[in-house]
Design a protein around this motif. Structure first.
Motif, PDB file in Angstrom:
ATOM      1  N   GLY A  80      -7.696   0.415   2.529  1.00 26.27           N
ATOM      2  CA  GLY A  80      -6.854  -0.648   2.002  1.00 26.27           C
ATOM      3  C   GLY A  80      -6.561  -1.698   3.067  1.00 26.27           C
ATOM      4  O   GLY A  80      -6.624  -2.908   2.807  1.00 26.27           O
ATOM      5  N   VAL A 119      -5.834   1.475  -2.876  1.00 24.99           N
ATOM      6  CA  VAL A 119      -5.024   2.680  -2.660  1.00 24.99           C
ATOM      7  C   VAL A 119      -4.750   3.368  -3.998  1.00 24.99           C
ATOM      8  O   VAL A 119      -4.863   4.588  -4.117  1.00 24.99           O
ATOM      9  N   MET A 131       0.823  -1.208   0.000  1.00 28.43           N
ATOM     10  CA  MET A 131       0.000   0.000   0.000  1.00 28.43           C
ATOM     11  C   MET A 131       0.858   1.259   0.000  1.00 28.43           C
ATOM     12  O   MET A 131       0.554   2.235  -0.692  1.00 28.43           O
ATOM     13  N   GLY A 167      -6.173  -4.535  -1.319  1.00 31.15           N
ATOM     14  CA  GLY A 167      -6.087  -3.297  -0.544  1.00 31.15           C
ATOM     15  C   GLY A 167      -5.146  -2.292  -1.185  1.00 31.15           C
ATOM     16  O   GLY A 167      -5.427  -1.089  -1.219  1.00 31.15           O
TER      17      GLY A 167
END
Length: 398
Positions: free
Chosen positions: A344, A304, A268, A300
């Motif tokens: 995320g 982002v 992320m 996740g």
């Protein structure tokens, strides 16, 4: 030759999967633009309170304003009296979503992503707007008359004309926003620096809808805006996203991200660093996110990318800092990063299997399962509309 075949197959199938939802999205975008007047909500977002931030977030989510157009639009709202918090809320919620991108998200990434994406944009925009109101409390009031609506270097199809030739052709339509002066005799300029004659297609202006008298006129304007103005604006970045997605599908090793998949926070953070400075279209980023997830990127981290990419860019950072101030810029960036990280993390921690299963069901590279004559027919119609968008309008010479 095998890689070329995989690339062309992935490109065709991605385009066909998105086409029906994009066509519906552009139609709904036209309806919103023509049938929902701007005067309905601008007076309601002038005070620096919770209500104005909430209304700006709610208004911004469905609006189909491109990532380049939202910058001058938000500044224009500020110039017309919107609070800083409401302007930032609008800046965050609008480019990350839109009826077209929500439907396109569903077409490739499935229902969970299509639901969570606008929810995440809404929460992040609320947080950003309220944080902005908090950190700017006590600041001296700006002289709104001195705020300049910025130019937008979006590079979208509608602005692709030779600026030198504009002097010979006053009927220049630009995808970018402009300053709305109430003095009918004062010359108006669009954000690209040209005289504004027709309504700016990615702003929330009402000039075009005012000219469309009667039901038939408004109906024509609905289709004109959705398919004649908005579609050319996002065409370049949509095609870039599709091509990049197909290239990743063809040439990137299938297990690229598998080795770091057990470190979702690292993934992320990497996506945040990559996506925040660059310009990413909310619709064009979808096939890119799908291709990266097919190579092992956690959902996740893909979220982002879908949130932070369209919401920020170097251009938006510069404009926000110059127009709204450093405090507002910091609140703007913190809220986007925090919102993207939180949602995320939420996906990777509690819902990864759910998101991956819907992606597997919806995004299918190289096999064409689930695609029928309707999908390919819509793809043909969309391709034709895109080609028509590249044809110079009457009075323009490239």
């Amino acid at each position: 030759m095998e890689y070329v075949t995989i690339f062309l197959s992935a490109l065709t199938e991605l385009f066909a999967e998105m086409a029906p939802f994009l066509l519906l999205g552009f139609l709904l975008a036209g309806i919103l633009h023509v049938w929902v007047p701007r005067s309905l909500y601008v007076p309601k977002i002038s005070k620096p309170n919770f209500k104005s931030v909430l209304l700006s977030a709610l208004f911004g989510i469905p609006l189909p304003i491109c990532s380049c157009g939202v910058i001058p639009t938000a500044v224009a709202l500020r110039k017309e009296g919107a609070s800083k918090g409401a302007s930032v809320s609008f800046l965050i919620s609008t480019p990350a979503t839109g009826v077209d991108s929500i439907l396109a998200t569903y077409s490739l990434l499935g229902l969970p992503f299509a639901i969570l994406r606008p929810v995440a944009a809404f929460v992040s925009s609320m947080f950003g707007g309220l944080l902005t109101n908090l950190v700017t409390r006590g600041e001296a009031e700006d002289d709104l008359s001195k705020i300049a609506v910025p130019k937008s270097e979006c590079g979208c199809g509608s602005c692709g004309h030779d600026h030198k030739e504009h002097d010979e052709h006053e009927n220049h339509e630009c995808c970018c926003c402009h300053d709305h002066d109430h003095d009918e005799h004062e010359e108006r300029k669009c954000c690209c620096g040209h005289e504004e004659v027709h309504g700016c297609s990615c702003c929330l202006d009402e000039h075009s809808s005012e000219k469309a008298n009667g039901f038939v006129g408004k109906l024509k304007e609905t289709f004109k805006y959705g398919f004649g103005d908005l579609l050319p604006e996002i065409t370049r970045w949509l095609l870039v996203g599709l091509v990049l997605g197909a290239l990743i599908a063809a040439f990137v090793p299938n297990e690229l991200f598998m080795s770091i998949r057990e470190y979702p926070i690292l993934c992320m953070f990497a996506m945040l660093l990559i996506s925040m400075p660059m310009y990413t279209c909310s619709t064009g980023s979808i096939p890119l996110a799908l291709a990266l997830m097919a190579k092992g990127l956690p959902p996740g981290a893909a979220l982002v990318l879908l949130m932070a990419g369209p919401a920020t860019s170097i251009a938006s950072m510069v404009v926000v800092g110059k127009t709204f101030g450093k405090r507002t810029l910091i609140a703007y960036l913190i809220s986007i990063a925090a919102g993207a990280f939180f949602f995320g993390w939420l996906v990777d921690t509690f819902m990864m299997d759910t998101f991956l299963s819907t992606i597997t069901a919806n995004g299918h590279y190289g096999d064409g399962d689930g695609l029928g004559w309707f999908d390919y027919s819509c793809a043909a119609v969309l391709a034709l509309l895109i080609l028509v968008g590249f044809i110079p309008k009457k009075g323009h010479h490239h």
